[in-house]
Enzyme design. Structure first.
Site, PDB file in Angstrom:
ATOM      1  N   ARG A  54       0.836  -1.210   0.000  1.00 28.56           N
ATOM      2  CA  ARG A  54       0.000   0.000   0.000  1.00 28.56           C
ATOM      3  C   ARG A  54       0.865   1.252   0.000  1.00 28.56           C
ATOM      4  NH1 ARG A  54      -1.422   1.903   4.314  1.00 28.56           N
ATOM      5  NH2 ARG A  54      -2.062   0.000   5.363  1.00 28.56           N
ATOM      6  N   TYR A 106     -15.623  17.379 -15.644  1.00 26.66           N
ATOM      7  CA  TYR A 106     -16.011  16.010 -15.347  1.00 26.66           C
ATOM      8  C   TYR A 106     -17.002  16.018 -14.182  1.00 26.66           C
ATOM      9  CZ  TYR A 106     -15.810  11.104 -14.291  1.00 26.66           C
ATOM     10  OH  TYR A 106     -16.164   9.807 -14.054  1.00 26.66           O
ATOM     11  N   ASP A 177      -6.603  19.066 -14.930  1.00 24.64           N
ATOM     12  CA  ASP A 177      -7.000  17.730 -15.366  1.00 24.64           C
ATOM     13  C   ASP A 177      -6.697  17.644 -16.870  1.00 24.64           C
ATOM     14  OD1 ASP A 177      -8.392  15.486 -16.308  1.00 24.64           O
ATOM     15  OD2 ASP A 177      -9.929  15.656 -14.748  1.00 24.64           O
ATOM     16  N   LYS A 202      -8.633   6.652 -19.538  1.00 20.37           N
ATOM     17  CA  LYS A 202      -9.025   7.137 -20.864  1.00 20.37           C
ATOM     18  C   LYS A 202      -7.880   6.946 -21.869  1.00 20.37           C
ATOM     19  CE  LYS A 202     -12.644   8.163 -18.444  1.00 20.37           C
ATOM     20  NZ  LYS A 202     -12.833   9.454 -17.809  1.00 20.37           N
TER      21      LYS A 202
END
Ligand code: PLP
Length: 379
Positions: A54, A106, A177, A202
């Protein structure tokens, strides 16, 4: 280990070569996937030593290195999704703090800001990101500027150098972004951004088979903060996803080049179709974002906005009539997709009811056109 210490390689070459293992006789050409939740480690571990997955794992590093090279930065930090990266980048905003964000962006990023407003008293100033004066005026007293350009799904193009410089002057952290443009279309860190975030889901991964995110920065302290956030919140990706994303990234330049060319050609043809009321694509000379995109971007992207005559019902009929295009949400894959955005109650109310968002893939453009034209002719 810096792959391109002098910054001389072109983006296409970096996409193929960055993040490879060292050249050793008998060594692999691709970094292996390591499936291990923990590492042999005893006593006080030194900085950089692997301890527990992690916190860090070597399977993340080749992708992080390759994306950072493409964005022109020393630090890439991979996350379990694009949303995890967005939230890590803006999550430091204090109670009663101020965030400036595009009115069209978004929708889940905007939903997160609404959540901050409801639960932490954060003031969210929604702006037209293409209106530089409006953005700059909203920055006074702000903590974060979250920008998208071109915006999802309206394809508005921001004057990034101007608004990022204004944010810097006021001590406002800027987060861009860059999912739509990809680092091949623009490099926001070069234009003054503090952090770039991606939905790797994407274009970067590019095959609609993984959900993944990433943040990139030149600032050592911000990078440490992003990594600490990831560890504390458990916002980590699995090793398979990161490996697939790097495999996809190897052909980013080829996919983007083809998809952009297809999108520009389809935009040109759609603009002349009698069933079409409006096409939005920055490649079109009459598009509001055209001049800015021509100046600031390398290519115009592969997402189109399309409004047929006949309103939302006609838009739904187009989605129902196509056979090659996939009716699906998401974008940036090799396969072409479309959807009517306002089918989601959470989409911004200023997005027109009849707006179709088309994500143009890498198929043959004549096949894409024939399918779309047939669906439009049937209206
Ligand atoms: C899809 C998307 C996101 C969210 O990414 P996920 O990987 O789905 O979490 C963020 N920003 C933009 C512009 C997107 O298109």
């Amino acid at each position: 280990m810096t792959h391109d210490p002098h910054g001389t390689l072109s983006p296409a070459t970096l996409a193929v070569t960055a993040g490879r293992p060292p050249r050793t006789q008998g060594g692999p050409v691709n970094a292996p996937i390591v499936l291990s939740s923990t590492y042999v480690n005893q006593g006080v571990s030194a900085p950089g030593e692997l301890l527990y997955t992690r916190m860090d794992t070597e399977t993340w590093h080749p992708f992080e290195e390759a994306l950072a090279a493409l964005e022109g930065a020393p630090h890439g930090v991979v996350f379990g999704s694009g949303m995890a990266a967005v939230i890590a980048a803006i999550g430091h905003v204090p109670e009663q703090g101020v965030v400036v964000a595009p009115r069209h962006a978004y929708q889940v990023s905007l939903g997160y800001l609404d959540d901050l407003a409801a639960k932490r008293g954060v003031e969210v100033r929604r702006v037209d990101i293409a209106d530089t004066d409006q953005v700059v005026a909203a920055l006074d007293g702000a903590h974060v500027l979250l920008a998208e350009s071109p915006t999802n799904p309206m394809l508005e193009v921001a004057d990034l150098p101007a608004i990022l410089a204004a944010a810097r002057e006021r001590g406002v952290r800027s987060v861009v972004d860059n999912t739509f443009a990809t680092p091949l279309g623009q490099r926001p860190l070069d234009l003054g951004a503090d952090v770039v975030v991606h939905s790797v889901t994407k274009y970067l991964a590019g095959h609609s088979d993984v959900v993944l995110g990433a943040a990139v920065t030149r600032d050592d302290e911000l990078a440490a903060g992003l990594r600490a956030y990831r560890t504390l919140h458990g916002a980590i990706p699995g090793p398979m996803e990161v490996w697939l994303a790097l495999r996809g990234l190897r052909t980013l330049h080829l996919r983007v080049e083809r998809a952009n060319a297809n999108a520009a050609e389809l935009a040109r043809r759609l603009a002349d179709h009698r069933a079409v009321a409006q096409v939005r694509h920055p490649s079109l000379p009459g598009d509001p974002g055209h001049e800015r995109a021509a100046q600031l971007m390398n290519g115009y992207g592969a997402v189109l906005g399309l409004r047929p005559h006949g309103g939302a019902a006609a838009a739904d009929a187009v989605v129902a009539a196509v056979r090659l295009w996939l009716p699906a949400t998401s974008l940036g894959g090799v396969e072409s997709m479309l959807e009517r955005r306002r089918r989601f109650a959470t989409e911004s109310p200023t997005v027109p009811e009849d707006l179709l968002r088309l994500s143009v893939g890498v198929e043959d453009v004549e096949d894409l056109w024939a399918d779309l034209a047939r669906a439009l002719d049937s209206l």
